[in-house]
Write a protein that holds these residues in place. Structure first.
Motif, short mmCIF file in Angstrom:
data_model
loop_
_atom_site.label_atom_id
_atom_site.label_comp_id
_atom_site.label_asym_id
_atom_site.label_seq_id
_atom_site.Cartn_x
_atom_site.Cartn_y
_atom_site.Cartn_z
N UNK A 1 96.66 118.13 87.62
CA UNK A 1 97.00 118.23 88.95
C UNK A 1 95.80 117.51 89.66
N UNK A 2 94.55 118.15 89.45
CA UNK A 2 93.48 117.82 90.10
C UNK A 2 93.03 116.34 89.83
N UNK A 3 93.43 115.79 88.73
CA UNK A 3 93.01 114.40 88.52
C UNK A 3 94.06 113.52 88.95
N UNK A 4 95.25 113.93 89.71
CA UNK A 4 95.92 113.04 90.40
C UNK A 4 95.58 113.03 91.90
N UNK A 5 95.31 114.40 92.13
CA UNK A 5 94.54 114.42 93.58
C UNK A 5 93.21 113.61 93.73
N UNK A 6 92.71 113.85 92.72
CA UNK A 6 91.24 112.89 92.63
C UNK A 6 91.60 111.48 92.81
N UNK A 7 92.57 111.00 91.93
CA UNK A 7 93.00 109.50 91.92
C UNK A 7 93.61 108.76 93.17
N UNK A 8 94.22 109.90 94.07
CA UNK A 8 94.80 109.50 95.32
C UNK A 8 93.81 109.29 96.52
N UNK A 9 92.82 110.23 96.26
CA UNK A 9 91.65 110.22 97.37
C UNK A 9 90.77 108.89 96.74
N UNK A 10 90.56 108.74 95.67
CA UNK A 10 89.76 107.54 95.32
C UNK A 10 90.31 106.18 95.80
N UNK A 11 91.77 106.16 95.63
CA UNK A 11 92.64 104.89 95.99
C UNK A 11 92.32 104.87 97.68
N UNK A 12 92.58 106.15 98.26
CA UNK A 12 92.62 106.08 99.70
C UNK A 12 91.40 105.47 100.39
N UNK A 13 90.22 105.93 99.65
CA UNK A 13 88.63 105.79 100.09
C UNK A 13 88.60 104.21 99.62
N UNK A 14 89.03 103.55 98.47
CA UNK A 14 89.04 102.25 98.40
C UNK A 14 89.62 101.22 99.33
N UNK A 15 90.84 101.75 99.79
CA UNK A 15 91.43 101.02 100.91
C UNK A 15 90.81 100.98 102.26
N UNK A 16 90.29 102.31 102.55
CA UNK A 16 89.37 102.45 103.74
C UNK A 16 88.16 101.47 103.62
N UNK A 17 87.57 101.32 102.62
CA UNK A 17 86.36 100.61 102.32
C UNK A 17 86.62 99.31 102.41
N UNK A 18 87.75 98.80 101.90
CA UNK A 18 88.26 97.45 101.84
C UNK A 18 88.56 96.92 103.42
N UNK A 19 89.38 97.93 104.12
CA UNK A 19 89.80 97.58 105.23
C UNK A 19 88.43 97.39 106.47
N UNK A 20 87.29 97.88 106.15
CA UNK A 20 86.31 97.90 106.97
C UNK A 20 85.36 96.58 106.76
N UNK A 21 85.44 96.36 105.33
CA UNK A 21 84.66 95.27 104.66
C UNK A 21 85.34 94.00 105.14
N UNK A 22 86.75 93.96 105.15
CA UNK A 22 87.57 92.91 105.79
C UNK A 22 87.33 92.80 107.23
#
Length: 57
Positions: A1-22
């Protein structure tokens, strides 16, 4: 369960980083573009109405 939550947080962080880089032009991702919205102030509306009146007469 913690791995799934960690993966969602990681994906959300990547989207936020990609948005600001764009946003700051580091990379270009077309589907992350924010469309500009044209807004008109009262002065612009008033001058537009005056120009229409002048050319209608």
């Amino acid at each position: 369960m913690y791995k799934v939550i960690k993966m969602f947080i990681f994906v959300a962080a990547l989207v936020v980083i990609a948005f600001f880089a764009n946003y700051f032009g580091v990379i270009s991702i077309p589907w992350l573009e924010v469309n500009s919205v044209t807004t008109y102030s009262d002065d612009a509306k008033r001058s537009d109405e005056l120009v229409k009146k002048v050319f209608d007469e």
